[in-house]
Write an enzyme that holds these catalytic residues in place. Structure first.
Site, short mmCIF file in Angstrom:
data_model
loop_
_atom_site.label_atom_id
_atom_site.label_comp_id
_atom_site.label_asym_id
_atom_site.label_seq_id
_atom_site.Cartn_x
_atom_site.Cartn_y
_atom_site.Cartn_z
N GLY A 21 10.36 -33.75 14.19
CA GLY A 21 10.53 -35.19 14.40
C GLY A 21 9.37 -36.02 13.86
O GLY A 21 8.55 -35.54 13.10
N HIS A 27 9.82 -35.49 5.09
CA HIS A 27 11.02 -34.90 5.69
C HIS A 27 12.27 -35.37 4.95
O HIS A 27 13.19 -34.60 4.70
CB HIS A 27 11.17 -35.34 7.15
CG HIS A 27 10.04 -34.93 8.05
ND1 HIS A 27 9.13 -35.81 8.55
CD2 HIS A 27 9.70 -33.72 8.55
CE1 HIS A 27 8.27 -35.19 9.33
NE2 HIS A 27 8.59 -33.91 9.34
N ASP A 141 3.71 -26.87 4.01
CA ASP A 141 3.28 -25.84 4.97
C ASP A 141 3.53 -24.48 4.34
O ASP A 141 4.49 -23.78 4.67
CB ASP A 141 4.07 -26.02 6.27
CG ASP A 141 3.86 -27.41 6.85
OD1 ASP A 141 2.82 -27.62 7.48
OD2 ASP A 141 4.72 -28.29 6.63
P1 AMP Z 1 7.47 -30.72 10.62
O1 AMP Z 1 8.28 -31.79 11.27
O2 AMP Z 1 6.05 -31.09 10.39
O3 AMP Z 1 7.66 -29.37 11.27
O4 AMP Z 1 8.07 -30.57 9.16
C1 AMP Z 1 9.43 -30.27 8.95
C2 AMP Z 1 9.62 -29.88 7.50
O5 AMP Z 1 9.25 -30.97 6.66
C3 AMP Z 1 8.74 -28.69 7.11
O6 AMP Z 1 9.48 -27.81 6.27
C4 AMP Z 1 7.60 -29.35 6.37
O7 AMP Z 1 7.00 -28.51 5.39
C5 AMP Z 1 8.33 -30.51 5.70
N1 AMP Z 1 7.36 -31.57 5.36
C6 AMP Z 1 6.49 -32.19 6.18
N2 AMP Z 1 5.71 -33.04 5.49
C7 AMP Z 1 6.09 -32.98 4.20
C8 AMP Z 1 5.66 -33.60 2.98
N3 AMP Z 1 4.66 -34.49 2.96
N4 AMP Z 1 6.29 -33.27 1.83
C9 AMP Z 1 7.31 -32.37 1.84
N5 AMP Z 1 7.76 -31.73 2.95
C10 AMP Z 1 7.16 -32.03 4.11
#
Ligand code: AMP
Length: 278
Positions: A21, A27, A141
């Site tokens: 979220g 995202h 990540d």
């Molecule tokens: P999170 O909500 O932080 O768990 O992220 C969910 C997904 O979005 C994960 O696969 C992250 O690697 C991806 N994500 C988060 N930030 C970025 C970004 N700046 N660029 C590309 N993907 C992202």
């Protein structure tokens, strides 16, 4: 979610984006890819309590469901799955997915002992619940991406993984949920971290292949900034995270710093010739 997933076979291919979220353009780049490539697009929002080193960090994680739902509605996402913690971890829950090996025990796992188990258990459960054809993850990540590849292989999970590039601010800082909480100095440190990786990229483009020299350059660049400390600098294979002595095509440069209470990670991968994942 399980009942909905039983109906997938008739509806076309399903693209799934697991998130915690507090959504941003990073995202949404995954959402847009799923919309392009699949008939049905599912996004989950679940702040994974297993993933955090402490309960306080879990509680402090930013949340804004109203804003998230607005973004997802604007993007015409078909299904948003928002399980409660007690749905995913009912009181009798006792089975964890715990990867072993270098990938799961180094780098981020050194800073957060719950890192690999937290990601692996929840990603496995979400994939079981949603049963997508394609799951989308961000290269931002990178260690998470490698762990997810490993569990999908090891547990024969029937899903394709699509990994998408990092979406960055104009200054190079990766978009992240935590950016809004960074001080000006911490943001500058994040930018400096990316610049140090770009300096290493330039060195590789000039023909340098010895990782000792490349690592030293990153270290020197970061050492010149007083407000940060280096957590690690690794030049490694992106699938195993095993360090290499010489840079070859498909080598990752990953580094992490801490600036007061914040731990920031960034990475770039050389694919060969003039192709890079930045
Ligand atoms: P999170 O909500 O932080 O768990 O992220 C969910 C997904 O979005 C994960 O696969 C992250 O690697 C991806 N994500 C988060 N930030 C970025 C970004 N700046 N660029 C590309 N993907 C992202």
């Amino acid at each position: 979610m399980t009942e909905t997933a039983r109906g997938w076979l008739t509806g076309g291919s399903v693209g799934f984006i697991p998130t915690m979220g507090y959504l941003h353009e990073g995202h949404m780049s995954l959402v847009q890819a799923a919309k392009r490539e699949c008939e049905i697009c599912v996004v989950s929002i679940f702040v994974n309590p297993l993933r955090f080193a402490t309960d306080a960090l879990f509680a402090a994680y930013p949340r804004d469901l109203t804003h998230d739902l607005q973004l997802l509605s604007d993007a015409n996402v078909d299904i948003v799955f928002i399980p409660r913690v007690e749905d995913i971890f009912p009181p009798q829950f006792a089975t964890y997915v715990v990867p072993s090996g270098t990938l799961a025990t180094r780098l981020e796992a050194n800073y957060n002992p719950n890192y690999s188990r937290g990601i692996s258990t929840v990603v496995t459960k979400l994939l079981q619940l949603v049963r997508p054809d394609v799951a989308y993850f961000g290269q931002k990540d990178l260690q998470q991406v490698a762990i997810v590849h490993q569990i999908v292989r090891d547990l024969n999970i029937d899903v394709n993984l699509h990994i998408l590039p990092v979406v960055r601010e104009a200054n190079g800082l990766p978009l992240s949920n935590r950016n809004s909480a960074l001080t000006v100095t911490q943001r500058q440190c994040g930018v400096a971290l990316y610049r140090s990786l770009l300096a290493a990229k330039a060195l590789i483009e000039h023909g340098e292949r010895r990782t000792s020299i490349i690592k030293q350059l990153i270290q020197d660049q970061l050492a010149s900034i007083p407000s940060l400390a280096i957590d690690y600098i690794n030049i490694c294979h992106p699938d195993t995270f095993i360090e290499v002595d010489e840079v070859v095509p498909r080598t990752t440069l990953i580094a992490a710093i801490n600036t007061r209470t914040t731990h920031l990670v960034d990475s770039i991968t050389w694919l060969g010739n003039d192709h890079w994942q930045l």
